[in-house]
Design an enzyme around this catalytic site. Structure first.
Site, mmCIF file in Angstrom:
data_model
loop_
_atom_site.group_PDB
_atom_site.id
_atom_site.type_symbol
_atom_site.label_atom_id
_atom_site.label_comp_id
_atom_site.label_asym_id
_atom_site.label_seq_id
_atom_site.Cartn_x
_atom_site.Cartn_y
_atom_site.Cartn_z
ATOM 1 N N ASN A 126 3.828 -4.644 -5.913
ATOM 2 C CA ASN A 126 4.755 -4.607 -4.865
ATOM 3 C C ASN A 126 5.414 -5.613 -4.558
ATOM 4 O OD1 ASN A 126 5.467 -4.752 -1.961
ATOM 5 N ND2 ASN A 126 3.167 -4.380 -1.328
ATOM 6 N N HIS B 191 8.648 2.434 -0.520
ATOM 7 C CA HIS B 191 8.067 1.187 -0.787
ATOM 8 C C HIS B 191 6.982 1.249 -1.829
ATOM 9 C CE1 HIS B 191 6.679 -2.613 -0.557
ATOM 10 N NE2 HIS B 191 5.683 -2.393 0.366
ATOM 11 N N CYS C 107 8.395 -5.554 4.154
ATOM 12 C CA CYS C 107 8.692 -4.593 3.275
ATOM 13 C C CYS C 107 9.711 -3.421 3.473
ATOM 14 C CB CYS C 107 7.585 -3.859 2.663
ATOM 15 S SG CYS C 107 6.399 -5.283 1.900
#
Ligand code: ACO
Length: 393
Positions: free
Chosen positions: A296, A266, A126
């Site tokens: 996500n 993030h 990520c």
């Protein structure tokens, strides 16, 4: 001190900057709400909302990572009214590439008609998008590149076990892209900070499918191609590293936290962001969050949030923005930008719009034509060599 050495120490006095001139995003049409998931999993809207902040996510149907990356990239080129021929490098941050090889970046480069560009995939979980921005920044500051396209794109639904409630509820699919151009102004990337701790690699991993454990009937039966995660450990790591990554990148640029207008983290979990805000003594209103809509999306989450914030007017010229990622590896990365006063959607010039349209159409037929012509050439060779002694012509 040369411009490069200033840049490599993270200081902002460089004359040459990597400025953001284009942005684009793509989210698949299919929306899956928490209630939809609760119909097939032992979970509830209430649990997902309160533990993560996620309300819905967009999941790809029949689309792979490259297709979403191409859509976001074309949007970024359109916003900047840029010519794909001028691209020197296409970077795709992803942990869900279309294939182990060729790279997703090559598929994107080809579909854009970016025939002068190199193409690389980058896997830092990520944190991948911030890592890729750092690479793009270095390439521009060194003078090697003038224009670089940086994309974060993921099809997390291809890697997540939809029967595992601990991970299935967290992830979504999508792509975001930024176009960076060398500029002599004072806007663009001011500093970057990268980090990794491979000792935590097993906290977030896909055990099979690589050279350590190649795909086999056993790995498939053992469901070892899905993402496994130690959620509590990752949570602890994230709450510790996010504030540190923000402080580091801001001090590298010679600024104070007060000078930062927006933090785009993030988008994994609202509680991680709340913990970071508390540690930094910052208002939550300075953190841009859209995970309620997309979940996500791994390397795509930061560019999707940035693109949305630009589009809805949250980000204004002259503002300082920190992008901060964390994830598999373990990795973390932060980037500090100054949004340029000149950064606004370019009014497209007709011939350039037509040129891009032609390039994309040409890219669509180029590969089939190439296959056709190599097939025809092979057949012609076989005809010509038929009857020649020992098959020689
Ligand atoms: N629905 C209902 N209950 C659930 C669910 C669910 N979807 N998932 C877990 N539970 C249960 C557990 O079984 C557990 O039950 P038990 O107490 O009876 O054993 C209970 O809920 C609590 O589970 P925890 O794991 O302790 O829940 P927690 O509050 O820690 O939240 C979460 C879990 C959301 C995963 C959190 O730990 C987290 O966000 N971690 C970080 C994850 C992350 O950011 N990952 C992405 C990294 S980026 C990348 O590179 C891919």
């Amino acid at each position: 001190m040369s411009a490069w050495s200033w840049a490599s120490t993270g200081m902002s006095e460089v004359q040459r900057h990597a400025e953001i001139v284009g942005w684009g995003m793509y989210a698949p049409e299919r929306v899956v709400t928490n209630d939809d998931l609760a119909q097939v999993l032992d979970t509830s809207d209430e649990w997902i909302r309160t533990r993560t902040g996620i309300e819905r996510r967009h999941l790809a149907v029949g689309e792979a990572t490259a297709a979403m990356a191409i859509a976001a990239a074309r949007e970024a080129l359109r916003v900047a009214d840029a010519d794909p021929y001028d691209l020197g490098l296409v970077l795709v941050a992803t942990m869900t590439p279309d294939y182990p090889t060729p790279s997703t970046a090559c598929l994107v480069q080809y579909a854009l008609g970016a025939i002068h560009a190199g193409a690389i995939d980058l896997n830092a979980g990520c944190s991948g998008f911030c890592y890729a921005l750092s690479v793009a920044n270095a390439a521009i500051l060194s003078g090697e590149q003038e224009m670089v396209l940086v994309i974060g794109a993921e099809t997390m639904s291809s890697m997540v076990d939809m029967d595992d409630r601990a991970t299935a509820v967290l992830f979504g699919d999508g792509a975001g892209a930024l176009l960076l151009r060398a500029s002599d102004g004072n806007a663009g990337i001011l500093s970057t900070w990268l980090g990794a701790d491979g000792s935590g690699g097993d906290m977030l991993m896909v055990p099979a499918g690589g050279s350590a454990l190649p795909a086999s009937a056993e790995t498939v039966a053992g469901r070892q191609h899905y993402l496994t995660m130690d959620g509590n450990q990752v949570f602890r790591f994230a709450t510790r590293i996010v504030p540190r990554a923000i402080e580091q990148v801001v001090s590298r640029a010679g600024l104070e936290l007060d000078a930062v207008d927006w933090i785009i983290p993030h988008q994994a979990n609202t509680r991680i962001v709340e913990a970071a805000a508390k540690r930094l003594n910052m208002e939550m209103s300075r953190f841009y969050l859209n995970l309620q809509e997309y979940g996500n999306t791994s390397a795509a989450s930061i560019p999707i949030a940035l693109c949305e914030a630009v589009r809805n007017g949250s980000i204004q010229p002259g503002q300082h923005i920190v992008l901060v990622g964390f994830g598999a590896g373990l990795t973390w990365a932060s980037v500090l930008l100054r949004w340029g006063p000149s950064v606004q959607e370019a009014r497209p010039i007709f011939y350039r719009r037509l040129w891009r349209w032609l390039l994309y159409r040409w890219a669509a037929i180029h590969r089939p034509l190439r296959r056709l012509s190599s097939g025809a050439w092979g057949r012609a060779r076989r005809l010509l060599t038929r009857g020649a002694p020992n098959g020689q012509d």
